[in-house]
Design a protein around this motif. Structure first.
Motif, PDB file in Angstrom:
ATOM      1  N   LEU A 191       0.538  -1.245   0.101  1.00  0.00           N
ATOM      2  CA  LEU A 191       0.323   0.045  -0.365  1.00  0.00           C
ATOM      3  C   LEU A 191       1.250   1.283  -0.078  1.00  0.00           C
ATOM      4  O   LEU A 191       1.608   1.524   1.129  1.00  0.00           O
ATOM      5  CB  LEU A 191      -0.571  -0.206   0.905  1.00  0.00           C
ATOM      6  CG  LEU A 191      -1.463   1.593   1.572  1.00  0.00           C
ATOM      7  CD1 LEU A 191      -3.093   0.989   0.034  1.00  0.00           C
ATOM      8  CD2 LEU A 191      -2.584   0.893   3.095  1.00  0.00           C
ATOM      9  N   SER A 239       1.516   5.304   0.494  1.00  0.00           N
ATOM     10  CA  SER A 239       1.440   6.195   1.940  1.00  0.00           C
ATOM     11  C   SER A 239       0.877   6.852   1.638  1.00  0.00           C
ATOM     12  O   SER A 239       0.833   7.785   0.675  1.00  0.00           O
ATOM     13  CB  SER A 239       3.491   6.632   1.888  1.00  0.00           C
ATOM     14  OG  SER A 239       3.663   7.167   1.008  1.00  0.00           O
ATOM     15  N   CYS A 268       2.259  -1.325   4.735  1.00  0.00           N
ATOM     16  CA  CYS A 268       2.339  -0.181   4.712  1.00  0.00           C
ATOM     17  C   CYS A 268       2.963   0.834   5.073  1.00  0.00           C
ATOM     18  O   CYS A 268       3.561  -0.270   6.672  1.00  0.00           O
ATOM     19  CB  CYS A 268       1.003   0.132   4.743  1.00  0.00           C
ATOM     20  SG  CYS A 268       0.644  -0.074   6.490  1.00  0.00           S
ATOM     21  N   LYS A 303       7.936  -2.805  -0.648  1.00  0.00           N
ATOM     22  CA  LYS A 303       6.757  -3.761   0.483  1.00  0.00           C
ATOM     23  C   LYS A 303       6.325  -4.956  -0.331  1.00  0.00           C
ATOM     24  O   LYS A 303       6.236  -6.232   1.109  1.00  0.00           O
ATOM     25  CB  LYS A 303       5.878  -2.645   0.552  1.00  0.00           C
ATOM     26  CG  LYS A 303       6.349  -1.447   0.796  1.00  0.00           C
ATOM     27  CD  LYS A 303       4.829  -0.059   0.704  1.00  0.00           C
ATOM     28  CE  LYS A 303       5.202   0.868   1.332  1.00  0.00           C
ATOM     29  NZ  LYS A 303       4.359   2.084   1.007  1.00  0.00           N
TER      30      LYS A 303
END
Length: 161
Positions: free
Chosen positions: A8, A10, A45, A82
């Motif tokens: 996800l 930021s 995230c 990520k």
């Protein structure tokens, strides 16, 4: 077991954090709607959206990656960093398969059943799938779906010692 990895962006990198958060919540609900409970979701995230479901099926991994600039290359680097963090976090579940899921996509509720029924399969890619434009009343069935959507492959995990 199937593990969904959801990177996800930021809040600082998004044009509208409320919109990104709403889409991420919809994605998580879609993933949690599986017919077979043998799955986990790893959301990676900098900051999680508010009002995510409290469930043992959802693991939120907060990371401290720098906020990417607006360039596509930096944003893709952030996404793949990520994904790597999510893959490392998912090892404890010993998954047979994983799927990288964009935080604004929805998936079939039968994916975890497919993986559980075929634990030795190398994986699958979706050559047909539906594309939805936010606000539209229509779903469009696309051929070569894997060219349109990043959420289109289930991959077998290879374990190395």
């Amino acid at each position: 077991m199937l593990v969904y990895i959801v990177p996800l962006q930021s809040p600082e990198a998004s044009k509208s954090w409320p919109r990104v958060s709403a889409l991420a919540r919809r994605t998580i609900r879609s993933l949690m709607n599986q017919t077979d409970p043998n799955f986990r979701i790893v959301l990676v995230c900098n900051e999680p959206p508010a009002d995510l479901p409290d469930s043992p099926l959802l693991e939120i991994v907060e990371c401290d990656l720098p906020v990417p600039a607006k360039s596509t290359a930096e944003r893709m680097t952030d996404k793949w960093m990520k994904v790597r963090i999510g893959l490392a976090a998912s090892r404890k579940y010993a998954p047979a398969h994983f799927m990288i899921v964009d935080a604004d996509d929805c998936v079939s509720r039968r994916l975890s059943s497919l993986c559980d029924a075929n634990p030795d399969a190398h994986g699958w890619f979706m050559d047909r799938g539906f594309v939805y434009r936010e606000g539209s009343r229509l779903l469009v069935l696309k051929s070569n779906f894997h060219h349109w959507c990043g959420t289109s492959a289930l991959v077998r995990c290879e374990r190395s010692e």
